[in-house]
Enzyme design. Structure first.
Site, PDB file in Angstrom:
ATOM      1  N   ASP A  27       0.779  -1.250   0.000  1.00 49.45           N
ATOM      2  CA  ASP A  27       0.000   0.000   0.000  1.00 49.45           C
ATOM      3  C   ASP A  27       0.811   1.302   0.000  1.00 49.45           C
ATOM      4  O   ASP A  27       0.440   2.263   0.707  1.00 49.45           O
ATOM      5  CB  ASP A  27      -0.970   0.008   1.192  1.00 49.45           C
ATOM      6  CG  ASP A  27      -1.977  -1.127   1.148  1.00 49.45           C
ATOM      7  OD1 ASP A  27      -1.926  -1.947   0.221  1.00 49.45           O
ATOM      8  OD2 ASP A  27      -2.822  -1.207   2.057  1.00 49.45           O
ATOM      9  N   LYS A 132      -6.625  -4.955  -3.162  1.00 52.13           N
ATOM     10  CA  LYS A 132      -7.263  -5.604  -2.011  1.00 52.13           C
ATOM     11  C   LYS A 132      -8.314  -4.681  -1.396  1.00 52.13           C
ATOM     12  O   LYS A 132      -8.056  -3.485  -1.221  1.00 52.13           O
ATOM     13  CB  LYS A 132      -6.203  -6.002  -0.983  1.00 52.13           C
ATOM     14  CG  LYS A 132      -5.402  -4.839  -0.397  1.00 52.13           C
ATOM     15  CD  LYS A 132      -4.284  -5.377   0.489  1.00 52.13           C
ATOM     16  CE  LYS A 132      -3.524  -4.302   1.215  1.00 52.13           C
ATOM     17  NZ  LYS A 132      -4.256  -3.548   2.224  1.00 52.13           N
ATOM     18  N   CYS A 165      -2.105  -2.406   7.819  1.00 55.54           N
ATOM     19  CA  CYS A 165      -2.073  -3.332   6.674  1.00 55.54           C
ATOM     20  C   CYS A 165      -0.862  -4.256   6.683  1.00 55.54           C
ATOM     21  O   CYS A 165      -0.961  -5.405   6.245  1.00 55.54           O
ATOM     22  CB  CYS A 165      -2.192  -2.556   5.374  1.00 55.54           C
ATOM     23  SG  CYS A 165      -3.829  -1.803   5.216  1.00 55.54           S
TER      24      CYS A 165
HETATM   25  N1  TIU Z   1      -2.636   0.444   4.232  1.00 58.80           N
HETATM   26  C1  TIU Z   1      -3.127   0.696   5.435  1.00 58.80           C
HETATM   27  O1  TIU Z   1      -2.487   0.502   6.453  1.00 58.80           O
HETATM   28  N2  TIU Z   1      -4.386   1.289   5.474  1.00 58.80           N
HETATM   29  C2  TIU Z   1      -4.841   2.031   6.505  1.00 58.80           C
HETATM   30  O2  TIU Z   1      -6.007   2.374   6.551  1.00 58.80           O
HETATM   31  N3  TIU Z   1      -3.940   2.381   7.451  1.00 58.80           N
HETATM   32  C3  TIU Z   1      -4.108   3.215   8.512  1.00 58.80           C
HETATM   33  O3  TIU Z   1      -3.188   3.317   9.311  1.00 58.80           O
HETATM   34  N4  TIU Z   1      -5.222   3.894   8.636  1.00 58.80           N
END
Ligand code: TIU
Length: 229
Positions: A27, A132, A165
Site C-alpha cells: 500500500d 485488495k 495493513c
Molecule cells: N494500508 C493501510 O495501512 N491502510 C490504513 O487504513 N492504514 C491506517 O493506518 N489507517
C-alpha cells in the site's frame, strides 16, 4: 551454489532463500503518503510514512537486479463500491469517506490518481499488483494462488502502515504457512509508537508472526548470495 543465506534479524537470524522468497510491498499509495492526500486530510502526519520511501527504493532496486519476485498491493475498492463493507464506509464518522470525491480523485477507488502507487516505487511491467478491499493482502484476493504458483514460501514485507495493513497481512501470511521478514526502515506508521509496537508484536514470543530486520541486512545478504553463485 547456495540456495540460502543467513541475515541478522530479530528474534534470531533469518535464512533467506531468494528463489522461494517474494518481496511484498504493501500500500505505498499516493493517498496514504503524499501531502494533500486522503491520509493527511484525516489529520495524519504523512512525513512519518515518507521516511520509508528511500529505503524501499534501494531495496527494490537490489531485489530487481537479483531477478527476484516482487508484488505490490493497493488498498481500494471497485468504482461501484460493491466490495466496500458498509461498516468500513461509515467508520470514523469522517465528512469525506471512501468513494467520495477527495483531493486526488475518489477516495480509495481503483483507477483514481490517489489510489495508485507513488512514482518512486511504481511497479515495473510484469510485477503483479494485488488490489485488495481489506487491510490484509490475502483477504478476497488472488495473492495466495500467485505465490503458490511461484513456489514462494517466504515473504519480505514492507510498506504502510506497520500496525494496520502490514501487521494484518503478516498475520494472514503466517496462518497460511509463510515465513515473514518485516523490514523496520521500510515500514511506517502515522504514529511512531504504533510502528515500534507493531514490529515488537511480530518478533515477540520467539517470532510469533515472523522476523524483523532492515533493508541494509537484506541488501547485503542478496549481494553475498549473488557473489557466491
Ligand atoms: N494500508 C493501510 O495501512 N491502510 C490504513 O487504513 N492504514 C491506517 O493506518 N489507517
Amino acid at each position: 551454489m547456495p540456495t540460502a543465506v543467513d541475515l541478522a534479524a530479530e528474534p534470531y537470524e533469518f535464512t533467506l532463500a531468494p528463489n522461494n522468497c517474494a518481496l511484498l510491498i504493501i500500500d505505498m499509495q499516493r493517498d496514504f503518503l503524499e501531502p494533500g492526500g486522503f491520509g493527511e486530510m484525516l489529520g495524519n502526519d504523512v512525513s512519518q510514512l515518507r521516511g520509508a520511501i528511500e529505503p524501499n527504493r534501494k531495496l527494490l532496486a537490489a531485489w530487481r537486479a537479483a531477478g527476484l519476485s516482487v508484488l505490490h498491493t493497493r488498498e481500494g475498492h471497485r468504482p461501484d463500491l460493491a466490495d466496500l463493507p458498509p461498516a468500513k464506509k461509515v467508520r470514523g464518522r469522517s465528512a469525506a469517506s471512501i468513494g467520495d470525491a477527495g483531493p486526488m480523485g475518489r477516495i480509495l477507488v481503483r483507477g483514481e490518481a490517489g489510489h495508485d502507487i507513488i512514482p518512486e516505487l511504481y511497479p515495473a511491467p510484469g510485477e503483479p499488483v494485488i488490489d485488495k478491499p481489506g487491510k490484509g493482502a490475502f483477504h478476497a484476493t488472488d495473492l495466495h494462488a500467485i505465490l503458490q504458483h511461484r513456489d514462494v514460501k517466504q515473504l519480505v514485507v514492507t510498506g504502510v502502515t506497520t500496525e494496520v495493513c502490514v501487521n494484518t497481512t503478516v498475520r494472514e501470511a503466517n496462518d497460511r504457512g509463510y515465513d515473514c521478514l518485516v523490514l523496520e526502515d521500510c515500514c511506517g506508521s502515522y504514529d511512531p509508537e504504533f510502528h515500534a509496537m507493531g514490529l515488537r508484536m511480530i518478533k515477540a514470543q520467539g517470532g510469533i508472526f515472523g522476523w524483523v530486520s532492515s533493508s541494509e541486512s537484506v541488501i547485503e545478504a542478496l549481494a553475498a548470495w549473488r557473489s557466491a553463485r
